[in-house]
Motif scaffolding. Sequence first.
Motif, PDB file in Angstrom:
ATOM      1  N   PHE A  38       0.673  -0.678  -0.211  1.00 36.64           N
ATOM      2  CA  PHE A  38       0.263  -0.250  -0.268  1.00 36.64           C
ATOM      3  C   PHE A  38       0.931   1.306   0.131  1.00 36.64           C
ATOM      4  CE2 PHE A  38      -3.388  -2.725   1.071  1.00 36.64           C
ATOM      5  CZ  PHE A  38      -4.451  -2.638   0.562  1.00 36.64           C
ATOM      6  N   ARG A  39       2.276   1.296   1.141  1.00 35.68           N
ATOM      7  CA  ARG A  39       2.841   2.391   0.742  1.00 35.68           C
ATOM      8  C   ARG A  39       3.069   2.663  -1.196  1.00 35.68           C
ATOM      9  NH1 ARG A  39       6.990   0.157   3.416  1.00 35.68           N
ATOM     10  NH2 ARG A  39       5.719   1.214   5.030  1.00 35.68           N
ATOM     11  N   ARG A  40       3.363   1.580  -2.063  1.00 39.13           N
ATOM     12  CA  ARG A  40       3.614   1.469  -3.195  1.00 39.13           C
ATOM     13  C   ARG A  40       2.480   2.425  -3.621  1.00 39.13           C
ATOM     14  NH1 ARG A  40       6.478  -3.288  -2.475  1.00 39.13           N
ATOM     15  NH2 ARG A  40       4.543  -4.291  -3.030  1.00 39.13           N
ATOM     16  N   LYS A  41       1.149   2.052  -3.528  1.00 39.16           N
ATOM     17  CA  LYS A  41       0.254   2.233  -4.160  1.00 39.16           C
ATOM     18  C   LYS A  41      -0.624   3.996  -3.722  1.00 39.16           C
ATOM     19  CE  LYS A  41      -3.840  -0.292  -4.082  1.00 39.16           C
ATOM     20  NZ  LYS A  41      -3.942  -0.263  -5.541  1.00 39.16           N
ATOM     21  N   LEU A  42       0.758   4.485  -3.001  1.00 32.12           N
ATOM     22  CA  LEU A  42      -0.231   5.693  -2.926  1.00 32.12           C
ATOM     23  C   LEU A  42       1.569   6.517  -2.894  1.00 32.12           C
ATOM     24  CD1 LEU A  42      -0.652   6.016   1.773  1.00 32.12           C
ATOM     25  CD2 LEU A  42      -2.080   6.391  -0.676  1.00 32.12           C
ATOM     26  N   GLY A  43       2.446   5.827  -3.779  1.00 29.34           N
ATOM     27  CA  GLY A  43       3.644   6.457  -4.227  1.00 29.34           C
ATOM     28  C   GLY A  43       4.773   6.437  -3.831  1.00 29.34           C
ATOM     29  N   LEU A  44       5.044   6.681  -2.172  1.00 25.39           N
ATOM     30  CA  LEU A  44       6.134   6.145  -1.443  1.00 25.39           C
ATOM     31  C   LEU A  44       7.269   4.775  -1.859  1.00 25.39           C
ATOM     32  CD1 LEU A  44       3.590   6.325   1.773  1.00 25.39           C
ATOM     33  CD2 LEU A  44       5.001   7.895  -0.067  1.00 25.39           C
ATOM     34  N   THR A  45       8.561   5.775  -1.882  1.00 25.95           N
ATOM     35  CA  THR A  45       9.370   4.715  -2.152  1.00 25.95           C
ATOM     36  C   THR A  45      10.128   4.108  -0.173  1.00 25.95           C
ATOM     37  OG1 THR A  45      11.061   5.972  -1.960  1.00 25.95           O
ATOM     38  CG2 THR A  45       9.853   5.441  -4.474  1.00 25.95           C
ATOM     39  N   ARG A  46      10.105   5.221   0.552  1.00 27.91           N
ATOM     40  CA  ARG A  46      10.333   4.185   1.907  1.00 27.91           C
ATOM     41  C   ARG A  46       9.441   4.878   2.852  1.00 27.91           C
ATOM     42  NH1 ARG A  46      14.083  10.069   2.890  1.00 27.91           N
ATOM     43  NH2 ARG A  46      12.792  11.372   3.404  1.00 27.91           N
ATOM     44  N   ASP A  47      10.043   3.357   4.087  1.00 29.21           N
ATOM     45  CA  ASP A  47       9.465   3.581   5.295  1.00 29.21           C
ATOM     46  C   ASP A  47       8.744   4.592   6.356  1.00 29.21           C
ATOM     47  OD1 ASP A  47       8.190   2.217   7.004  1.00 29.21           O
ATOM     48  OD2 ASP A  47       9.390   0.306   7.220  1.00 29.21           O
ATOM     49  N   GLU A  48       8.804   4.858   6.263  1.00 28.91           N
ATOM     50  CA  GLU A  48       8.436   6.351   6.975  1.00 28.91           C
ATOM     51  C   GLU A  48       7.493   5.530   8.620  1.00 28.91           C
ATOM     52  OE1 GLU A  48       7.989  10.253   7.210  1.00 28.91           O
ATOM     53  OE2 GLU A  48      10.430   9.984   5.584  1.00 28.91           O
ATOM     54  N   GLU A  49       8.558   5.989   9.863  1.00 30.46           N
ATOM     55  CA  GLU A  49       6.688   5.855  11.074  1.00 30.46           C
ATOM     56  C   GLU A  49       5.569   7.004  10.295  1.00 30.46           C
ATOM     57  OE1 GLU A  49       6.735   6.387  15.940  1.00 30.46           O
ATOM     58  OE2 GLU A  49       8.560   7.124  14.591  1.00 30.46           O
ATOM     59  N   GLY A  50       4.426   6.548  10.412  1.00 33.49           N
ATOM     60  CA  GLY A  50       3.145   6.659  10.486  1.00 33.49           C
ATOM     61  C   GLY A  50       2.544   6.402   9.203  1.00 33.49           C
ATOM     62  N   ASP A  51       3.261   5.446   8.266  1.00 37.89           N
ATOM     63  CA  ASP A  51       2.813   5.338   6.902  1.00 37.89           C
ATOM     64  C   ASP A  51       1.616   4.312   7.076  1.00 37.89           C
ATOM     65  OD1 ASP A  51       4.543   6.520   5.677  1.00 37.89           O
ATOM     66  OD2 ASP A  51       5.741   5.387   5.174  1.00 37.89           O
ATOM     67  N   GLU A  52       1.412   3.289   8.084  1.00 45.28           N
ATOM     68  CA  GLU A  52       0.215   2.298   8.150  1.00 45.28           C
ATOM     69  C   GLU A  52      -0.132   3.358   8.490  1.00 45.28           C
ATOM     70  OE1 GLU A  52      -0.373  -1.291  10.408  1.00 45.28           O
ATOM     71  OE2 GLU A  52       1.873  -0.911  10.966  1.00 45.28           O
TER      72      GLU A  52
END
Length: 482
Positions: free
Chosen positions: A336-350
């Motif tokens: 789902f991070r990829r589905k939001l266009g995000l490429t790296r893990d950050e706290e708060g992404d979930e």
Amino acid sequence: MPLEIPFDNSYARLPERFFVRQSPVPVKAPELLLLNRGLAAELGLDADALQTPDAVQILAGNAVAAGSDPLALAYAGHQFGGFSPVLGDGRALLLGEVVDRQGKRRDIQLKGSGRTAFSRPGSDGRAPLGPVLREFIVSEAMEALGIPTTRSLAAVATGERVIRGQAEPGGVLTRIAASHIRIGTFQYFAARGDTEALQILTDHVIARHFPEASGTLDLLDAVIARQAQLVAQWMGVGFIHGVMNTDNTSISGETIDFGPCAFIDTFVPNTVYSSIDHHGRYSYQNQPDILAWNLAQFATALLPLMGADREAAIASAQATMELYPDRVRGAWCDVFRRKLGLTRDEEGDERLIGDLLSRMAAGQADFTNTFRALATGNARDHFVQPESFDQWEENWRSRLRREPEPGAEAVAERLRAANPAIIPRNHRVEQALSAASDGDLAPTTRLIGALSRPFEDPPADLEDLTHPPTDDERVYRTFCGT
């Protein structure tokens, strides 16, 4: 040119209690309806030779190819939580195995090829044409979406009718899989106390699928990892398997058995399509937890191979199983991070992902089209109350600005690559199957062609396939086709 299939049948070399040898039951008037030429090439088979009359006889089960060793596989399984000690291939036969052009071993199986020693009382061992075409459509769509799956090589009409409440045209599917070994295969031998067979099966699976595994616990760990990734990918496209029994959970980590499956339209997390899932056991939102339950049954079946000290074996299996929640959560977040266009893990992404999904559910948003519209800036149009999306979008845009490539063009490219424009929407699949039952394959071939390019914006003449169903078109139930 005659059809030549370079069979190399490793499963047939296992002890005979793993299967029953028998030939397919011939059909009346086979007719090749669909052939997957691209898959044929992958397997090293001549697509033109597969269309000859002699080859169609093989694809229908009227003839057995040279080198083939047809087997009905033995397995057990939990079905809706209840254990059946004997299930097995009741309407399918493994014709044999080939090594494809990439050096990967692949099973060739016929589904709908007649009764076997494992058929239930009263079963004809056949398949209606509708479910055969459904599996062809959906399995090939899953392949195009990049999700591990069994594949469909050919669909043949039998020229016969099968009775499923009413008379329907019959069909036979040629299915391709990394293997047809299931959690239920292990359960079959565990239920019999056949530790020797369990060890043989474990060694076979490790050699075939997990050569890096050094033993039983490594195998359990590897299967958990693959299954966690698979179910996360299902969730990312709104796919509902519909019948996640342990006999439908493939050890190789492929999606298998496309019976009462469907894709979500309006995002409702507890959506169920299966006509036989009366209590929502296999709803969209339950799939990660049900997979954990299935994997626990796998771990239980493996216990006899983990040493004479049962308590120590249980502790080891539990410790390995405890890795699953973090794995599936991590895989889900990655998808789902990829589905939001995000490429790296950050706290708060979930939390950001969950907030969008909650707003989509409350706002009656279409799952596929909402995510696709993130790239074009009109996702808010898919909400009953667009201001609900606006509140979330502000947080999303802030998060995007912290990306290594936060530019609008780069973000839009990532979004289009992660969010399909077209999926096999259930109402379109049903319309295609209805037309096919009347002899018109055009909607089916049109749908298959469009689904082969899911991440491209479809041309104008295919844009209708991206539309959610109207209230009159909406399909709430799908059937297993047995």
